[in-house]
Design an enzyme around this catalytic site. Sequence first.
Site, PDB file in Angstrom:
ATOM      1  N   ALA A  75       4.408   3.984  -7.499  1.00  0.00           N
ATOM      2  CA  ALA A  75       3.765   3.053  -6.576  1.00  0.00           C
ATOM      3  C   ALA A  75       4.477   3.221  -5.242  1.00  0.00           C
ATOM      4  CB  ALA A  75       3.896   1.623  -7.081  1.00  0.00           C
ATOM      5  N   SER A  76       3.738   3.607  -4.206  1.00  0.00           N
ATOM      6  CA  SER A  76       4.356   3.912  -2.919  1.00  0.00           C
ATOM      7  C   SER A  76       4.966   2.669  -2.276  1.00  0.00           C
ATOM      8  CB  SER A  76       3.313   4.508  -1.963  1.00  0.00           C
ATOM      9  OG  SER A  76       2.805   5.720  -2.456  1.00  0.00           O
ATOM     10  N   GLN A  77       5.897   2.896  -1.368  1.00  0.00           N
ATOM     11  CA  GLN A  77       6.510   1.806  -0.621  1.00  0.00           C
ATOM     12  C   GLN A  77       5.433   1.020   0.120  1.00  0.00           C
ATOM     13  OE1 GLN A  77       9.163   3.127   2.437  1.00  0.00           O
ATOM     14  NE2 GLN A  77       9.869   1.077   2.970  1.00  0.00           N
TER      15      GLN A  77
END
Length: 407
Positions: A75-77
Site C-alpha cells: 500500500a503506497s505512502q
Amino acid sequence: MGDRTDTTCDEARRRRAGLVDKLRERGSIRTAAVGDAMLAVPRHRFVPEAPLRAAYADDAFVTKRNNEGDALSSASQPAIVAEMLEQLDVGPGHKVLEIGAGTGYNAALLDSLVGPDGSVATVDLDADTVKRAREALDAVGHGRVRVVQGDGEAGLADGAPYDRIIVTVGTWDLPPAWWDQLAEGGRLVAPLQIRGSEHSVAFDYTDGVLRSRSVIACGFMPMRGIGSHESQAVELSEGRIITFHADKEVEAAGARGVLDERGTTVWTGVRITPGEDTAQLSLWLACAFSGYGRMSAPFGDHGKPRLMLRWGNPAVADGAAFAYVACRRGPDVNGASGSDIEVGVCGHGPGGAALAGRVAAEVAVWDRECRGDVRLQIEAYRAGVGPTVEGRFVVPKRHSRLAIRLA
C-alpha cells in the site's frame, strides 16, 4: 462485540481525519475532491493485517514479499497517493485505467472521484494481488470497479479509450498500449524512470505528443512482466547499509566500497529552502550524467556530510570515481545557522574530486537556469513516429523518446 466494533470504527475515522488534515497542511492534498475521497475510503480495510496506527500513518505498508524477503506489493505512502491523484485531476464521469492494483485502495479512491457516471478498471500481473484487491473493494462498497489480471504493459483494450491512465508501479518506458488507449486530450500519470531517477510525471496527450504538466519525486516498486527493466545495486561501504541503485547499463562496479576511503566535498553556494521541491534538481542531474543513480542510506549512516535525500539521493558513478549530493545548514545573514541548506557534492575514489567538481558545476547551472517559475518540461514522442526530437536533454527509450527542455 458491537461496542468493540463501534469503538474501532470511531478510532479509524479519527485517525483517517488526522491523516487527511496532515496531508492538507503539507500540501499533498490541494483540492476538496481528493480530500473528500480520502476521508470516505477506509484505508485500514485494505490493509487488515496492519494496526490502525500503521494503516493511517503516512508510510508505505508492504503486503507481499517473495521467498528472499523482497517486497512484491504494498500500500503506497498516502502522501504520494494524494499527490498523484492531484496530478491526475480526475473528475465525475471520467473513464480511468489503473496499472497496478496493489491493495485496491487507490482504485476505491478513483471510484469515489469518478462518481456513478464514471468507471474504473485496474490491472495487475499477480493473481494473489488481484484476488485481494477484488475482495477488499467488494467489502467496502466499490464492487463496480473492474479488477483484471493481466500485464500492465498491454493496458486494457477492453474499455479504451480512457480519459485518465494512472500507473502505480515504476516504469522505465511508455509502452505503445498506453498511447493507444489514452483519449485525445487525456492525461497519463506515471512514475517514470529516467536513468537512475524516478519521478511521477503528469502528461497531457495532444496530437500524438505527451507533454508534462507536473513532475514530482517518487519511488515505486518496479514493473514486472514484459515491461520490466533490469537495474543494479552496489554497496558503497563495508558494514553499513549504503547503496547505489542504477540502470544495468551504468558501469558502477568501481563504486563498491568507495565510501570507506576519505573523500573531497565541494560546496556550491546554492541554497534550498525548507520544503522546497528538489525533484527538478534530481531530474536535471539525471539528464546531465549517463552514470546517474539513486543513493540510499536508510538509517542515516553516510558519514559527516548529510544526504540531501534519504532514499533517492542524487549520485553519479564514472568508472572508479563516485560523487553524491550532500547538504549542510547554511548561515543566515548574521552568520548563525539558518534554516536554508547549502548543496554540496562529495567525491570519492580515483578521480572523485574532479567528478564532484563536474556535478557541482551542473548544480550551479540548474540554480541559474531552473529555479522559481522555470521548470523542466518533458515531452514524450513515440519511437519512430513524429519529428526529430530536440531539447536541452534527449533520452531515448525502447518505445518512446524523451525531450527535456526548460519551460
